[in-house]
Enzyme design. Structure first.
Site, PDB file in Angstrom:
ATOM      1  CG  HIS A 112      -1.754  -1.026   1.556  1.00  0.00           C
ATOM      2  ND1 HIS A 112      -1.347  -2.149   2.215  1.00  0.00           N
ATOM      3  CD2 HIS A 112      -3.072  -1.206   1.300  1.00  0.00           C
ATOM      4  CE1 HIS A 112      -2.371  -2.985   2.344  1.00  0.00           C
ATOM      5  NE2 HIS A 112      -3.427  -2.436   1.792  1.00  0.00           N
ATOM      6  CG  ASP A 115       1.790  -0.993   3.355  1.00  0.00           C
ATOM      7  OD1 ASP A 115       1.028  -0.580   4.242  1.00  0.00           O
ATOM      8  OD2 ASP A 115       1.487  -1.872   2.520  1.00  0.00           O
TER       9      ASP A 115
END
Ligand code: XLS
Ligand code: NI
Ligand code: NI
Length: 447
Positions: A112, A115
């Site tokens: 993501h 992240d």
């Protein structure tokens, strides 16, 4: 992967110093840090295991999730979390990630947007941070040969998305989600990502009383069209995936299960560009088996990706455990092999070690076990199809449609009156056994 390549992927520090390259040693080996079944070059059914699976490590569970749960804080202390500067911290985390993935010998990773690096306090700051960390990721990818399987945007954690992202009643929030998806698409394209995933964590409702479901679902479709058009305009040729999940965090998620998503894609003209990413634990949350969801997606020609994990028979939530059930995985791989499914979106381990698995070795054991269970199940599924009577037995159940009136029915040549006349001309049909236990025994014989 050779040791030189590993060295290249290391930063200043080794984060998993006690671990060397994980190798295939066969099932007689008692080295817990070796593969017993996963041998990437082994050919099964005409393709190497590496090609069959396209395994990926999930950035979020492996390098971000520290074990916190609603009842307590994290238990895993990541060394990079001690660093204060966000870019420095993100780079250290990325050094660790590439070291881990290289040592494991997995060809891909997935992320993501946030992240990789913490979200900034403005869109501009987030953009600058993403730009810097993706420059670094590009270097790491080049040095290691590890590739990006897919990117995605986390449009569910930030409190602004509490009422949804693309389905938010507020246009301003929807726009923020749009900005985030644009930047996540840019990052994915920059890093040569092969696919892009949409998991609609908060695209659903908590109560229908305050929800205009038709409007929200319509917005979701519009949003996906905009994202697709933008990415195609930027030259992105990969597949977009929707990841069905019935609930959690919302009470009811619009992408409930494979059947629901297929209908949505067809209804909104999205099925040329979008396919499905099926996650094991999401299937079981929807009260289906993993095998069922794969079959539904595959029958629609829309299966292309797997998020591998498993649920817990006794618990009803998304426990995201690593796969370890050869029967469940063999049944799944039977669907893939029989339907010759091409997994563009590969197999991503969307799974986390348990909160009390606090050694860094545990992350290796978890992935090794999961890869081995897929390898072992692949060998079994391939043998079932080539050596056993499994397919023949199943075909025999439908043999009455191969000739005569049964064939005419299949060809659409009979009316209801024809069925009536046929039924009147014959005796009560004999009972024919479904032989479920025999089918089950055949599967078990090969595992
Ligand atoms: C959560 C989902 C999520 C997606 C990526 O349940 O599985 O991890 O895979 O956003
Ligand atoms: Ni999940
Ligand atoms: Ni997932």
């Amino acid at each position: 992967m050779n040791t030189d390549k590993i060295k290249l992927t290391l930063g200043n520090q080794a984060y998993y110093p006690a671990i060397n390259q994980i190798k295939f040693e066969g099932k007689e080996s008692d080295n817990p840090l070796s593969f017993k079944y996963y041998n990437e070059e082994q050919v099964v059914g005409g393709k190497t295991m590496r090609e069959h699976f396209k395994f990926a490590v999930a950035y979020w569970h492996s390098f971000c999730g520290n074990g916190s749960d609603p009842f307590g804080p994290g238990t895993i202390r990541f060394p990079w979390d001690k660093v204060n500067d966000p870019l420095e911290r993100a780079k250290n985390k990325m050094d660790a990630a590439f070291e881990f993935i290289s040592k494991l010998g997995v060809p891909y990773y997935c992320f993501h947007d946030f992240d990789l690096i913490d979200e900034g306090s403005t869109i501009k700051e987030s953009e600058q941070r993403l730009s810097k960390i993706t420059d670094y990721a590009k270097e790491k990818q080049q040095a290691s040969g590890i590739k990006l399987l897919w990117g995605t945007a986390n449009v569910f954690s930030n409190p602004r998305y509490m009422n949804g992202a693309a389905t938010n009643p507020e246009f301003d929030v929807l726009s923020y989600a749009g900005a985030q998806v644009k930047n996540a698409l840019d990052a994915t394209i920059k890093l040569g990502g092969e696919n892009y995933v949409f998991w609609g964590g908060r695209e659903g409702y908590m109560s229908l009383l305050n929800t205009n479901m038709k409007k929200e679902i319509d917005h979701l479709a519009k949003f996906l069209h905009l994202a697709k058009d933008y990415a195609r305009g930027q030259g992105f040729r990969g597949t977009f995936f929707i990841e069905p999940k019935p609930m959690e965090p919302t009470k009811h998620q619009y992408d409930f299960d494979a059947a629901t998503v297929i209908r949505f894609l067809n209804e909104h003209g999205l099925s040329d560009d979008f396919k499905l990413n099926i996650e094991v634990n999401h299937a079981t949350l929807a009260q289906h088996t993993f095998q069922h969801e794969l079959q539904v997606a595959s029958d629609a020609g829309l299966l292309g990706s797997i998020d591998a994990n498993r649920g817990d028979y006794q618990n009803g939530w998304d426990t995201d455990q690593f796969p370890n059930n050869p029967l469940e995985v063999t049944e799944a791989l039977l669907v893939l092999l029989q339907n010759k499914v091409k997994l563009d979106g590969g197999i991503n381990f969307d799974a986390k070690v348990r909160r009390n698995s606090t050694d860094y070795h545990d992350l290796f054991y978890a992935h090794i076990g999961a890869m081995d269970v897929f390898a072992r199940s692949l060998i079994a599924a391939d043998k079932i199809l080539s050596d056993s009577d499994y397919l023949k037995l199943r075909e025999e159940r439908y043999a009455s449609y191969n000739q005569g009136k049964g064939k005419s029915f299949d060809e659409g040549k009979l009316s209801l009156v024809d069925l009536y006349n046929h039924a009147k001309s014959i005796d009560e049909p004999l009972l024919k056994s479904g032989k479920q236990e025999l089918f089950e025994n055949i599967i078990n014989q090969y595992i």
